[in-house]
Design an enzyme around this catalytic site. Structure first.
Site, mmCIF file in Angstrom:
data_model
loop_
_atom_site.group_PDB
_atom_site.id
_atom_site.type_symbol
_atom_site.label_atom_id
_atom_site.label_comp_id
_atom_site.label_asym_id
_atom_site.label_seq_id
_atom_site.Cartn_x
_atom_site.Cartn_y
_atom_site.Cartn_z
ATOM 1 N N ASP A 283 0.794 -1.227 0.027
ATOM 2 C CA ASP A 283 0.223 -0.116 -0.328
ATOM 3 C C ASP A 283 0.700 0.878 0.188
ATOM 4 O O ASP A 283 0.498 1.970 -0.749
ATOM 5 C CB ASP A 283 -1.178 -0.272 0.697
ATOM 6 C CG ASP A 283 -1.504 -0.807 1.256
ATOM 7 O OD1 ASP A 283 -2.628 -1.517 -0.074
ATOM 8 O OD2 ASP A 283 -2.504 -1.510 2.894
ATOM 9 N N GLN A 287 -0.382 -0.212 -4.315
ATOM 10 C CA GLN A 287 0.446 -1.676 -4.942
ATOM 11 C C GLN A 287 -0.629 -2.644 -4.042
ATOM 12 O O GLN A 287 -0.651 -1.413 -3.306
ATOM 13 C CB GLN A 287 1.651 -1.698 -5.274
ATOM 14 C CG GLN A 287 3.037 -1.578 -5.998
ATOM 15 C CD GLN A 287 1.844 -1.713 -7.870
ATOM 16 O OE1 GLN A 287 1.242 -2.144 -7.751
ATOM 17 N NE2 GLN A 287 3.274 -0.906 -8.330
ATOM 18 N N ASP A 298 -4.648 8.031 1.106
ATOM 19 C CA ASP A 298 -4.412 8.026 -0.621
ATOM 20 C C ASP A 298 -2.633 8.125 -0.779
ATOM 21 O O ASP A 298 -2.667 9.239 -0.399
ATOM 22 C CB ASP A 298 -4.765 8.843 -1.156
ATOM 23 C CG ASP A 298 -4.307 8.568 -3.119
ATOM 24 O OD1 ASP A 298 -4.374 7.373 -3.475
ATOM 25 O OD2 ASP A 298 -4.905 10.072 -3.407
#
Length: 315
Positions: A283, A287, A298
């Site tokens: 993450d 990915q 995000d």
């Protein structure tokens, strides 16, 4: 379980790299991430810069460029010593500087890329403005320690896994493909290997166990900023196949907070900005292909925010 876990990780990295094409970058939209010095992104173990359009830092370079950043993506060996990878990075920095007239770089390394950028800073300090690491393996990984304890050098497993790593290197166009070697990398990622490296490159180290280090520190009179970040979650998205693999490797850490491959404390170097993002090890680089937990921040925005931090620091 040890052998199958690592081989599945190698296979997954190759599969992700060759299965999907990344979207084309959009036009520049702003100056939010426009740092004074270019940003260099450096991948970790079993990593790559770009394979058939797939970025290791998935969609992150494009979005940084959209916000005004100049971004270089390093191509270093996916499975070698920190010094070997670091020297490759140093040579690329020199080439970029000569080609584009760059004087300094902001280095950002993920996983084994963390110690790799520290090598570059220690070797070429006049050309480094900042060192940032995301889940850096600064004090090693228990996964590497345990795999080494159960792996016989020269056996079929390490030879097969090494072949997979060489495939990744070849697909990414890395010029040192033949030098990829699983056991060599694992030794560098082990606690003893990391301790030996830290003794040679100590600048930025935490001042207490699992503590924070300095935000500003100099090497040979060259001042630079030092930052570190990491996640401490493992299963973040049920649709992400990599979560199952990381759930297995996370067992090596027991109750110690980790992202599936690197513990929270091992990631500390320089100023620890945040060490408990709800991300696992993949993450942290957006990915697999942007599959992140629904309630997680995000990763693309994180890299843009850090670029903005560097921008306001005059870097």
């Amino acid at each position: 379980m040890t052998r199958s876990t690592v081989w599945r990780a190698v296979s997954l990295a190759a599969a992700v790299a060759v299965s999907t094409l990344a979207a084309a970058p959009a036009a520049h939209a702003g100056t939010y991430a426009k740092t004074k010095h270019p940003i260099v992104l450096v991948h970790g173990f079993i990593g790559f810069d770009n394979i058939l359009g797939i970025q290791y830092f998935y969609d992150i370079p494009n979005k940084l460029r959209d916000e005004g950043a100049t971004v270089y993506i390093a191509s270093v060996n996916p499975s070698q010593t920190t010094e070997f990878r670091g020297e490759e990075l140093v040579q690329q920095m020199k080439q970029w500087a000569a080609k584009d007239g760059v004087t300094k770089f902001n280095l950002i390394g993920h996983s084994h890329g963390g110690p790799t950028v520290r090598y570059a800073a220690g070797t070429l300090p006049t050309m480094v403005a900042s060192v940032s690491t995301v889940a850096g393996t600064h004090f090693g990984s228990k996964v590497a320690d345990d795999i080494l304890a159960g792996t016989t050098p020269g056996g079929g497993f390490d030879q097969t896994a090494t072949a997979g790593l060489k495939l990744i290197a070849w697909l990414s166009g890395n010029k040192t493909t033949s030098d990829a070697d699983l056991l060599t990398a694992l030794k560098a990622l082990s606690a003893p290997g990391s301790a030996a490296f830290n003794a040679k490159f100590p600048v930025g180290a935490p001042t207490t166990t699992c503590g924070t280090g300095p935000e500003k520190a100099s090497i040979n009179g060259n001042s630079m900023r030092w930052y570190s970040f990491s996640g401490t979650s493992v299963k973040t998205n049920g649709w992400d196949i990599s979560d199952a693999i990381l759930a297995e490797t996370a067992k090596y850490f027991g109750t110690e907070p980790n992202d599936g491959l690197v513990s929270k404390c091992s990631s500390h170097w320089g100023r620890v900005v945040k060490d408990n993002y709800t991300w696992n090890h993949l993450d942290e680089i957006n990915q697999v292909l942007g599959t992140i937990g629904a309630n997680s921040p995000d990763p693309v925005s994180f890299y843009k925010q850090h670029a903005n931090r560097l921008k306001w620091a005059g870097l």
